[in-house]
Design an enzyme around this catalytic site. Sequence first.
Site, PDB file in Angstrom:
ATOM      1  N   ASP A  34       0.817  -1.210   0.000  1.00 56.74           N
ATOM      2  CA  ASP A  34       0.000   0.000   0.000  1.00 56.74           C
ATOM      3  C   ASP A  34       0.857   1.269   0.000  1.00 56.74           C
ATOM      4  O   ASP A  34       0.542   2.240  -0.679  1.00 56.74           O
ATOM      5  CB  ASP A  34      -0.898   0.034   1.244  1.00 56.74           C
ATOM      6  N   TYR A  37       2.194   2.013  -3.358  1.00 56.58           N
ATOM      7  CA  TYR A  37       1.111   2.514  -4.198  1.00 56.58           C
ATOM      8  C   TYR A  37       0.854   3.997  -3.895  1.00 56.58           C
ATOM      9  O   TYR A  37       0.769   4.832  -4.790  1.00 56.58           O
ATOM     10  CB  TYR A  37      -0.150   1.685  -3.943  1.00 56.58           C
ATOM     11  N   ASP A  38       0.766   4.305  -2.597  1.00 57.85           N
ATOM     12  CA  ASP A  38       0.523   5.698  -2.197  1.00 57.85           C
ATOM     13  C   ASP A  38       1.625   6.625  -2.699  1.00 57.85           C
ATOM     14  O   ASP A  38       1.354   7.745  -3.125  1.00 57.85           O
ATOM     15  CB  ASP A  38       0.419   5.809  -0.673  1.00 57.85           C
ATOM     16  N   SER A  83     -34.128  -7.277 -19.813  1.00 60.12           N
ATOM     17  CA  SER A  83     -34.236  -8.008 -18.556  1.00 60.12           C
ATOM     18  C   SER A  83     -34.462  -9.479 -18.904  1.00 60.12           C
ATOM     19  O   SER A  83     -34.640  -9.832 -20.064  1.00 60.12           O
ATOM     20  CB  SER A  83     -35.377  -7.451 -17.721  1.00 60.12           C
ATOM     21  N   LEU A  84     -34.443 -10.314 -17.890  1.00 59.38           N
ATOM     22  CA  LEU A  84     -34.500 -11.749 -18.147  1.00 59.38           C
ATOM     23  C   LEU A  84     -35.810 -12.353 -17.677  1.00 59.38           C
ATOM     24  O   LEU A  84     -36.381 -11.911 -16.676  1.00 59.38           O
ATOM     25  CB  LEU A  84     -33.360 -12.443 -17.399  1.00 59.38           C
ATOM     26  N   GLU A 114     -23.888 -18.361 -15.304  1.00 57.24           N
ATOM     27  CA  GLU A 114     -23.197 -17.314 -14.539  1.00 57.24           C
ATOM     28  C   GLU A 114     -24.010 -17.024 -13.294  1.00 57.24           C
ATOM     29  O   GLU A 114     -25.220 -17.257 -13.274  1.00 57.24           O
ATOM     30  CB  GLU A 114     -23.138 -16.019 -15.370  1.00 57.24           C
ATOM     31  N   LYS A 116     -26.124 -14.780 -10.880  1.00 51.20           N
ATOM     32  CA  LYS A 116     -26.908 -13.562 -11.029  1.00 51.20           C
ATOM     33  C   LYS A 116     -26.568 -12.680  -9.836  1.00 51.20           C
ATOM     34  O   LYS A 116     -26.901 -13.003  -8.694  1.00 51.20           O
ATOM     35  CB  LYS A 116     -28.400 -13.875 -11.072  1.00 51.20           C
ATOM     36  N   ASP A 118     -26.616  -9.616  -7.312  1.00 49.32           N
ATOM     37  CA  ASP A 118     -27.661  -8.738  -6.786  1.00 49.32           C
ATOM     38  C   ASP A 118     -27.122  -7.317  -6.694  1.00 49.32           C
ATOM     39  O   ASP A 118     -26.623  -6.884  -5.665  1.00 49.32           O
ATOM     40  CB  ASP A 118     -28.086  -9.253  -5.403  1.00 49.32           C
ATOM     41  N   ARG A 137     -29.208   1.536 -15.927  1.00 54.89           N
ATOM     42  CA  ARG A 137     -30.128   0.907 -16.859  1.00 54.89           C
ATOM     43  C   ARG A 137     -31.350   1.792 -17.123  1.00 54.89           C
ATOM     44  O   ARG A 137     -31.857   1.846 -18.231  1.00 54.89           O
ATOM     45  CB  ARG A 137     -30.561  -0.443 -16.292  1.00 54.89           C
ATOM     46  N   GLU A 173     -22.729  -5.639 -13.666  1.00 57.95           N
ATOM     47  CA  GLU A 173     -23.472  -5.362 -12.447  1.00 57.95           C
ATOM     48  C   GLU A 173     -22.548  -4.683 -11.444  1.00 57.95           C
ATOM     49  O   GLU A 173     -21.471  -5.201 -11.146  1.00 57.95           O
ATOM     50  CB  GLU A 173     -23.973  -6.715 -11.902  1.00 57.95           C
ATOM     51  N   TYR A 225     -20.540  -8.803 -17.543  1.00 60.70           N
ATOM     52  CA  TYR A 225     -21.095 -10.056 -18.063  1.00 60.70           C
ATOM     53  C   TYR A 225     -21.491 -10.012 -19.536  1.00 60.70           C
ATOM     54  O   TYR A 225     -21.869 -11.021 -20.102  1.00 60.70           O
ATOM     55  CB  TYR A 225     -22.260 -10.563 -17.213  1.00 60.70           C
ATOM     56  N   LYS A 286     -27.366 -18.935 -20.162  1.00 62.23           N
ATOM     57  CA  LYS A 286     -27.377 -18.309 -21.489  1.00 62.23           C
ATOM     58  C   LYS A 286     -26.955 -19.316 -22.545  1.00 62.23           C
ATOM     59  O   LYS A 286     -26.012 -20.080 -22.327  1.00 62.23           O
ATOM     60  CB  LYS A 286     -26.385 -17.128 -21.528  1.00 62.23           C
ATOM     61  N   LYS A 310     -33.998 -18.542 -10.365  1.00 60.81           N
ATOM     62  CA  LYS A 310     -33.981 -17.828  -9.080  1.00 60.81           C
ATOM     63  C   LYS A 310     -33.852 -18.820  -7.936  1.00 60.81           C
ATOM     64  O   LYS A 310     -34.590 -19.805  -7.881  1.00 60.81           O
ATOM     65  CB  LYS A 310     -35.283 -17.035  -8.902  1.00 60.81           C
ATOM     66  N   CYS A 406     -53.925   5.934  18.225  1.00 58.04           N
ATOM     67  CA  CYS A 406     -52.750   5.885  17.357  1.00 58.04           C
ATOM     68  C   CYS A 406     -51.477   5.853  18.206  1.00 58.04           C
ATOM     69  O   CYS A 406     -51.322   6.688  19.100  1.00 58.04           O
ATOM     70  CB  CYS A 406     -52.744   7.105  16.436  1.00 58.04           C
ATOM     71  N   CYS A 409     -49.631   9.542  17.722  1.00 64.00           N
ATOM     72  CA  CYS A 409     -50.172  10.823  18.154  1.00 64.00           C
ATOM     73  C   CYS A 409     -51.288  10.669  19.178  1.00 64.00           C
ATOM     74  O   CYS A 409     -51.781  11.662  19.705  1.00 64.00           O
ATOM     75  CB  CYS A 409     -50.692  11.605  16.945  1.00 64.00           C
ATOM     76  N   CYS A 424     -55.449   5.825  11.597  1.00 56.41           N
ATOM     77  CA  CYS A 424     -55.395   6.903  12.586  1.00 56.41           C
ATOM     78  C   CYS A 424     -56.281   8.015  12.040  1.00 56.41           C
ATOM     79  O   CYS A 424     -56.113   8.440  10.899  1.00 56.41           O
ATOM     80  CB  CYS A 424     -53.972   7.413  12.762  1.00 56.41           C
ATOM     81  N   CYS A 429     -51.646  13.896  12.243  1.00 50.68           N
ATOM     82  CA  CYS A 429     -50.752  12.943  12.923  1.00 50.68           C
ATOM     83  C   CYS A 429     -49.328  13.082  12.352  1.00 50.68           C
ATOM     84  O   CYS A 429     -49.140  12.989  11.137  1.00 50.68           O
ATOM     85  CB  CYS A 429     -51.266  11.520  12.719  1.00 50.68           C
TER      86      CYS A 429
HETATM   87  S1  IVH Z   1     -27.569 -10.837 -18.635  1.00 45.29           S
HETATM   88  C1  IVH Z   1     -30.024 -10.039 -22.114  1.00 45.29           C
HETATM   89  N1  IVH Z   1     -26.032 -11.754 -16.700  1.00 45.29           N
HETATM   90  O1  IVH Z   1     -30.201  -9.340 -14.031  1.00 45.29           O
HETATM   91  C2  IVH Z   1     -29.217 -10.261 -20.933  1.00 45.29           C
HETATM   92  N2  IVH Z   1     -27.752 -10.214 -16.142  1.00 45.29           N
HETATM   93  O2  IVH Z   1     -33.143  -9.438 -15.348  1.00 45.29           O
HETATM   94  C3  IVH Z   1     -29.509  -9.355 -19.804  1.00 45.29           C
HETATM   95  N3  IVH Z   1     -27.841  -9.598 -13.781  1.00 45.29           N
HETATM   96  O3  IVH Z   1     -30.768  -6.254 -15.536  1.00 45.29           O
HETATM   97  C4  IVH Z   1     -28.688  -9.479 -18.652  1.00 45.29           C
HETATM   98  N4  IVH Z   1     -26.148 -10.839 -13.124  1.00 45.29           N
HETATM   99  O4  IVH Z   1     -29.033  -6.396 -13.724  1.00 45.29           O
HETATM  100  C5  IVH Z   1     -27.072 -10.955 -17.023  1.00 45.29           C
HETATM  101  N5  IVH Z   1     -24.592 -12.608 -15.092  1.00 45.29           N
HETATM  102  C6  IVH Z   1     -25.614 -11.819 -15.424  1.00 45.29           C
HETATM  103  C7  IVH Z   1     -26.289 -11.028 -14.454  1.00 45.29           C
HETATM  104  C8  IVH Z   1     -27.376 -10.244 -14.869  1.00 45.29           C
HETATM  105  C9  IVH Z   1     -27.076  -9.977 -12.738  1.00 45.29           C
HETATM  106  C10 IVH Z   1     -29.001  -8.690 -13.691  1.00 45.29           C
HETATM  107  C11 IVH Z   1     -28.938  -7.496 -14.585  1.00 45.29           C
HETATM  108  C12 IVH Z   1     -30.173  -7.514 -15.433  1.00 45.29           C
HETATM  109  C13 IVH Z   1     -31.053  -8.467 -14.702  1.00 45.29           C
HETATM  110  C14 IVH Z   1     -31.862  -9.262 -15.717  1.00 45.29           C
END
Ligand code: IVH
Length: 677
Positions: A34, A37-38, A83-84, A114, A116, A118, A137, A173, A225, A286, A310, A406, A409, A424, A429
């Site tokens: 470190d 680096y600094d 979105s998926l 892969e 997913k 959060d 997004r 992400e 991704y 995928k 999920k 309530c 209040c 209430c 309130c």
């Molecule tokens: S692929 C067409 N890969 O999930 C492909 N999405 O509902 C679209 N997410 O908005 C996304 N990990 O925020 C992909 N390995 C991953 C992901 C991923 C998280 C999220 C992403 C997207 C949502 C899809």
Amino acid sequence: MPTASQEKRVAELREKIEKANYEYHVLDQPTIADEAYDALMRELQSLEAAHPELVTPESPTQRVGAPASTRFAPVQHAAPMLSLSNAFNEEELRAFDQRVRKLLGRDEVGYVCELKIDGLAINLAYQDGKFVQGATRGDGLVGEDVTGNLRTIRSIPLTLRERVKGRIDVRGEVYLPTASFEATNKERIERGEPAFANPRNAAAGAVRQLDPKATAKRNLAMWAYSAAGLDVSSQSELLARLEQLGLRVNPDRRVAKTLDEVIQFIGECKEKRHTLQYGTDGVVVKVDRVADQERLGYVARNPRWATAFKFPAEQATTTIEDILVYVGRMGTLTPVAALAPVLVGGTTVKRATLHNLDEVRRLDVRKGDRVIIQRAGDVIPEVVRVEIDARETGKEYPEFDMPAKCPVCGGEVIHPEGEVAYYCGNPTCPAKTGQRIGHFVSRGGMDIEGVGWALVTQLQEKGLVNDPADLFFLTKEQLRELDRFAEKSASNIYERIQAAKRRPLSRILLALGIRHVGDSTADDLARWLADRLPKDAGLGAVIDVLRSVSVDELQSIEGIGGVVAESIKEYFSRPEEQEFLDKLVRAGIAPLMPAPRPPTAAGPFAGKTIVFTGTLERRSREDAEALVRSLGGKITGSVSPKTDLVVAGPGAGSKLEKANKIGVRVVDEETFEGMLP
Ligand code: IVH
């Protein structure tokens, strides 16, 4: 003028620092100490300070250099951010696989699995290898320009390891590691602010900070991704290429030849996820080959070539320490279980909603009970059932009842005939007012960041605000005098409040907090008003129309049914709202009038009015509604003879009844999915 050797040294230092950054933040394998680096960083900073003409946006010293902004500029995505679709169990995953094989007309389909993550989806634009723009997004088509904030994230390279010519759009992400998420929440609670419900919200909050310095403090990181603009023939190749370019790609991924291998990987992830330093809520599957992806194409906003498996809702056992009563914006009393803190799916849960008194009775939940609680993704934790057998003989388990007064209040509690809810009855309130202000400033409303609980409570206690309109009359001096408000933050908040005077009309209407007026109704109402008023109409003119409009006229607006029309009429006639509305006008709120609605595309829902009711399991309500809208349909909140279709999920109640009564077609989610092109 810098000398040639100084210029060379600057380039050298940048390269060394970027390499160290990459090794530390992307590879997770630091090679220098470190201190070293600094020292490099300090040397670079002093050279740049002496020769400002050498500073470039990609210089590692510029990660936190961007000035604070008051709003984020909109960015149109080069390609929509999709979105998926979801699969909630093995059977649904098998159905996905079968569909894919059928459409491709062969049995061998390679997949990439892969995690997913959060977090928050973002797009990083690189021009000739240089990071030029980062965006959230947003609604998938238009996001927000958060370049300055993303620059502060050290796992995002400012320069790619290869100067690829032209433009590349990298998607990934941004997330907050679990430890930082918990630390952030701890701080927020100490400051009297509400905790973030999940790491995704916390990451979104951090990315949308107005001052990059605030983002820099949050310890955000990113996993890439996908990307557009790279010449590859498969997803697995793409991920490897992204890694080569210096982007951080999650190592927990697998190429699977068969669905069984996919399922095997999911099983391993379910075990492993709790040992990871960040939240994941599933596995994205995928189709590997780009040529196959292209053949499979898209259904509205979802690719047919990918799905998100999920992880099932996580459950845990804990004890009910108390049953509290919260007072909401409309004065609704909600029973909430105070729990012995318990870790569920990576986060500590201390509260679970009990919804209403009927639900408390149905569960027969009492103080002291052992209960199973559950948390699925974004959803607020809830009590699933009580372990009645765990009740000890001789111990008291008092039955819960709604209070007569309530809890905030002391006002009279009312329970209208035929309604489940208790309210209430005191119009002033402080809990209602506080919640009302919270709603007013929220992201979907006037979007005033930084006006949190602690601030609102102080303002209320000092008598400075009694309704949301009072916010606009606060002076910098008044804000500065509050506890913990230094000069700088007082003027920041002041500026943000002032900036909020100009907002889209639909947001202003939503912010008012009219019962039954959500996003979609506010939109419909705003468009109807825009047809009637000049483009530069002020809020006064808008309110005049709303004060004089009849219920019948309101009901004639597309998308507005009887209950909603009554509620709007009642709101604008209510004596106690008049002063508030006038005050908003005096504050100089200037609504932005909506543009005319684009002509609806042809499609299975074109021109149709659809109502969703009950719980959707395959996709979020928001996604389903956006999907219908993108297919030319219209979403409304109530069932009327004008409704063409009701999509009903578990828990559907009065809307379903009404649809059946008046003969509107009702389908379940399965059938709805089948109707999609
Ligand atoms: S692929 C067409 N890969 O999930 C492909 N999405 O509902 C679209 N997410 O908005 C996304 N990990 O925020 C992909 N390995 C991953 C992901 C991923 C998280 C999220 C992403 C997207 C949502 C899809």
